[in-house]
Design an enzyme around this catalytic site. Sequence first.
Site, short mmCIF file in Angstrom:
data_model
loop_
_atom_site.label_atom_id
_atom_site.label_comp_id
_atom_site.label_asym_id
_atom_site.label_seq_id
_atom_site.Cartn_x
_atom_site.Cartn_y
_atom_site.Cartn_z
N ASN A 209 0.94 -1.17 0.01
CA ASN A 209 0.17 -0.07 -0.09
C ASN A 209 0.82 1.23 -0.15
OD1 ASN A 209 0.59 0.71 2.85
ND2 ASN A 209 -0.32 -1.32 3.27
N ASP A 278 -4.04 -5.91 4.98
CA ASP A 278 -5.28 -6.64 5.61
C ASP A 278 -5.28 -8.18 4.97
OD1 ASP A 278 -6.18 -4.54 7.43
OD2 ASP A 278 -7.02 -3.64 5.62
N LYS A 288 8.20 -17.81 -10.36
CA LYS A 288 7.37 -16.80 -11.21
C LYS A 288 6.30 -17.27 -11.74
CE LYS A 288 7.95 -12.73 -14.10
NZ LYS A 288 8.82 -12.23 -15.13
N PHE A 322 -4.11 3.80 14.77
CA PHE A 322 -4.27 4.93 13.65
C PHE A 322 -5.53 4.30 13.03
CE2 PHE A 322 -0.98 8.18 13.43
CZ PHE A 322 -0.27 7.73 14.49
N LYS A 336 -13.30 1.27 15.91
CA LYS A 336 -11.89 0.88 16.02
C LYS A 336 -11.32 0.87 17.32
CE LYS A 336 -10.86 0.62 11.19
NZ LYS A 336 -10.08 1.12 9.98
N LYS A 340 -10.79 -2.81 19.19
CA LYS A 340 -9.43 -3.10 19.40
C LYS A 340 -9.12 -2.83 20.85
CE LYS A 340 -8.32 -2.55 14.58
NZ LYS A 340 -7.19 -2.84 13.37
#
Length: 398
Positions: A209, A278, A288, A322, A336, A340
């Site tokens: 990401n 995630d 490959k 975050f 969250k 969490k």
Amino acid sequence: MTGTCVLGVTGGIAAAKASLLASMLVKQGLDVHVIMTEAACEFVAPLTFRTLTANPVSVDMFAEPGEWNVKHVSLAEAADVFVVAPATANFIGKVASGIADDLLTTTIMATRAPRVIAPAMNSGMYANPIVQRNIETLSALGYRFIGPESGRLACGDVGAGRLAEPERILDFVLHVCAGTGRPSLAGLRVVVTAGPTREPIDPVRFITNRSSGKMGYAIAGAAAVRGAKVTLVSGPVFLPAPEGCEMVRVETACQMRDATIDAAQEADVVVAAAAVADYMPASFSESKIKKSSGFGSLELSRTPDILAELGSAKGERVLVGFAAETDDLLSNAERKLSSKNLDMIVANMVGGEDSPFGADHNTVTILCPGAPPETFPAMSKLVLAHEILDRVSAICHH
Ligand code: C5P
């Protein structure tokens, strides 16, 4: 940042590198005033610094006063930060012994600004117990040292003594400035996760990401400069390691989980700034994958949620998460925070103008259980790191 930086340059071959540092400090927005020793002028012309800083360069104690009255007092008082790079063994020895016999040593003695010293000298000199003792003396008095680095020295020796790279000095100076006047975090053990993770598909491909790691690195560096013992668990990023942190470099979410859980055992605070993937490919192909083999779909499986795992066995640890969201920022962040089992969540909007990815600035809202959300104006990640840590330290002392 704004403010006045006095940059002291003493006589060593690394004085040439100080011109790079001067230019970087100017680019940060600081008003840079250079003081050179007589010996420094043998290596670099004052005109170099004068040109780079657009300010007069001071060398002589007894020169005609110009803009500055009684220069060593006026520069000492004007300084928001005092940097000496390179600092010779002689300069360090004089300051440690209370000798003030030129403009630089008198000015540093008179200043109340935070002082950062970047030594550079022959490795034999640096290893000398007298120099080491002087550095210890000054460190105990609050002078901050950066470097030296090891490598090939101008004299041909190989060893510790090379001036820290200007980027590293700059980074440290900015951290020292941002942390000045804030409560000490000495005694606190902090674990920070940062950056993206990479989930390999085959030997050449991976899923990742846009996280740059800047926010997590800023928090780790900020905590370290304020005296915390910091472990930084970092995914692959292109950032210099922050000063004074123990680095654990990982690639995948699973590796980050193992390293973070391990480091968290001894921690008082865990700040999860990493953008952990995630999902990971359900299987890894040792060879490959050929495009002719029909790379149509990729089976994925969930990665471990590191922060949720820490939240489920929270103990005394303070947990900070975050939440980067494109929609419903506050409600997602609140969910969250409670799911969490966190003490704090830093919520930031992603996308459009506000995207925090790779930027040096961030606009966030901080949420803590049972407290109203606190929204901050756009600020540098460096300053934001300290704002977050101020609130963490308040929670720790409750
Ligand atoms: O991905 P999510 O929005 O749930 O992330 C919220 C927080 O949880 C972040 O602080 C992130 O670092 C942490 N997290 C984690 N492990 C994951 C996913 C997220 O520690 N697998």
